[in-house]
Design a protein around this motif. Structure first.
Motif, PDB file in Angstrom:
ATOM      1  N   ALA A  56     -21.925  10.309 -13.723  1.00  0.00           N
ATOM      2  CA  ALA A  56     -21.382  11.642 -13.637  1.00  0.00           C
ATOM      3  C   ALA A  56     -21.947  12.694 -14.691  1.00  0.00           C
ATOM      4  O   ALA A  56     -22.374  13.765 -14.298  1.00  0.00           O
ATOM      5  N   ALA A  57     -21.904  12.433 -16.153  1.00  0.00           N
ATOM      6  CA  ALA A  57     -22.250  13.405 -16.988  1.00  0.00           C
ATOM      7  C   ALA A  57     -23.804  13.459 -16.714  1.00  0.00           C
ATOM      8  O   ALA A  57     -24.326  14.621 -17.190  1.00  0.00           O
ATOM      9  N   ASP A 111     -18.872   2.937  -8.150  1.00  0.00           N
ATOM     10  CA  ASP A 111     -18.006   3.668  -7.276  1.00  0.00           C
ATOM     11  C   ASP A 111     -18.440   5.142  -6.806  1.00  0.00           C
ATOM     12  O   ASP A 111     -18.189   5.730  -7.587  1.00  0.00           O
ATOM     13  N   PRO A 112     -18.950   5.312  -5.779  1.00  0.00           N
ATOM     14  CA  PRO A 112     -19.606   6.668  -5.647  1.00  0.00           C
ATOM     15  C   PRO A 112     -18.404   7.881  -5.491  1.00  0.00           C
ATOM     16  O   PRO A 112     -18.575   9.033  -5.762  1.00  0.00           O
ATOM     17  N   ALA A 113     -17.144   7.317  -4.790  1.00  0.00           N
ATOM     18  CA  ALA A 113     -16.086   8.149  -4.797  1.00  0.00           C
ATOM     19  C   ALA A 113     -15.715   8.618  -6.193  1.00  0.00           C
ATOM     20  O   ALA A 113     -15.415   9.918  -6.624  1.00  0.00           O
ATOM     21  N   GLU A 114     -15.753   7.733  -7.182  1.00  0.00           N
ATOM     22  CA  GLU A 114     -15.397   8.174  -8.513  1.00  0.00           C
ATOM     23  C   GLU A 114     -16.373   9.199  -9.105  1.00  0.00           C
ATOM     24  O   GLU A 114     -16.030   9.911  -9.813  1.00  0.00           O
ATOM     25  N   ILE A 115     -17.793   8.593  -9.106  1.00  0.00           N
ATOM     26  CA  ILE A 115     -18.724   9.790  -9.272  1.00  0.00           C
ATOM     27  C   ILE A 115     -18.605  11.125  -8.794  1.00  0.00           C
ATOM     28  O   ILE A 115     -18.520  12.248  -9.601  1.00  0.00           O
ATOM     29  N   ARG A 116     -18.234  11.162  -7.379  1.00  0.00           N
ATOM     30  CA  ARG A 116     -18.073  12.357  -6.856  1.00  0.00           C
ATOM     31  C   ARG A 116     -16.828  13.155  -7.417  1.00  0.00           C
ATOM     32  O   ARG A 116     -16.929  14.594  -7.788  1.00  0.00           O
ATOM     33  N   ARG A 117     -15.709  12.423  -7.570  1.00  0.00           N
ATOM     34  CA  ARG A 117     -14.683  13.091  -8.228  1.00  0.00           C
ATOM     35  C   ARG A 117     -14.961  13.695  -9.807  1.00  0.00           C
ATOM     36  O   ARG A 117     -14.613  14.723 -10.015  1.00  0.00           O
ATOM     37  N   LEU A 118     -15.565  12.925 -10.500  1.00  0.00           N
ATOM     38  CA  LEU A 118     -15.849  13.261 -11.841  1.00  0.00           C
ATOM     39  C   LEU A 118     -16.808  14.381 -12.223  1.00  0.00           C
ATOM     40  O   LEU A 118     -16.792  15.398 -12.738  1.00  0.00           O
ATOM     41  N   VAL A 119     -17.769  14.433 -11.074  1.00  0.00           N
ATOM     42  CA  VAL A 119     -18.775  15.649 -11.196  1.00  0.00           C
ATOM     43  C   VAL A 119     -17.988  16.670 -10.242  1.00  0.00           C
ATOM     44  O   VAL A 119     -18.243  17.823 -11.009  1.00  0.00           O
ATOM     45  N   GLY A 120     -17.102  16.726  -9.510  1.00  0.00           N
ATOM     46  CA  GLY A 120     -16.438  17.733  -9.022  1.00  0.00           C
ATOM     47  C   GLY A 120     -15.281  18.557 -10.075  1.00  0.00           C
ATOM     48  O   GLY A 120     -15.165  19.441  -9.791  1.00  0.00           O
TER      49      GLY A 120
END
Length: 201
Positions: A56-57, A111-120
């Motif tokens: 995400a970072a 976990d793509p959903a977790e990456i999406r959350r963190l980027v968001g």
């Protein structure tokens, strides 16, 4: 002008295959160094950061690689304008999600959903690693984009005061205790890079 840049986080190597692929993906982006250094700062601030936090970072601003994204008026728009910040963050989250979906089996290691959350959440922070990603973004901005902020003033994109407000905003939003010691010297150094007010016709 302060000639010597304050201490900054050491560089780190990719921690997994998805992270390594992400580092390759962002190479064409004009501010890829900012993303790489955000990952480096994250690892320094949170040595046990998850693979999802690290990716995400490393990809948090990736929507700017692609045309048609949201635009912020540097001259007079608030730096914390939620309409812009959320549009930018969520567009980046969507871009990363699409990219992960094209990786095939290797994407199953994260976990793509977790990456999406963190980027968001990278502009505003949050729980479970989101504050750390935001802090890493903030410190990396002060380290790597002070020159860009200086150039905004030189070219007339915004006033010196508005540029300084951006730098202070990036420092003031850091709320991770381990990051707090690094923001003030980087902020002072970045502000010192700003030129005097430039008159433009």
């Amino acid at each position: 002008m302060t000639a010597t840049q304050p201490w900054t986080a050491p560089r780190v190597e990719a921690g997994g295959e998805v992270e390594a692929l992400a580092a390759e993906w962002i190479v064409p982006y004009g501010q890829a160094e900012h993303l790489v250094r955000a990952r480096d700062w994250l690892v320094h601030l949170a040595p046990t950061a998850t693979a999802e936090m690290r990716v995400a970072a490393l990809t948090h601003d990736v929507e700017r690689m692609f045309p048609g994204g949201p635009v912020l008026r540097h001259a007079d728009q608030r730096w914390d304008d939620p309409v812009y910040l959320y549009a930018h963050s969520l567009r980046s989250a969507e871009a990363v999600t699409v990219w992960l979906g094209g990786l095939g089996a290797v994407a199953a290691t994260v976990d793509p959903a977790e990456i999406r959350r963190l980027v968001g959440l990278h502009e505003v922070g949050g729980i479970d690693g989101a504050d750390e990603v935001q802090a890493a973004d903030s410190l990396s901005f002060l380290e790597t984009l002070a020159g860009l902020t200086r150039d905004w003033v030189r070219s007339g994109v915004c006033s010196r005061l508005q540029a300084e407000r951006k730098l202070r905003y990036m420092a003031d939003r850091v709320r991770v205790p381990t990051a707090a010691q690094y923001a003030p010297p980087l902020l002072e150094w970045a502000i010192d890079q700003l030129p005097a007010e430039v008159a433009h016709r």
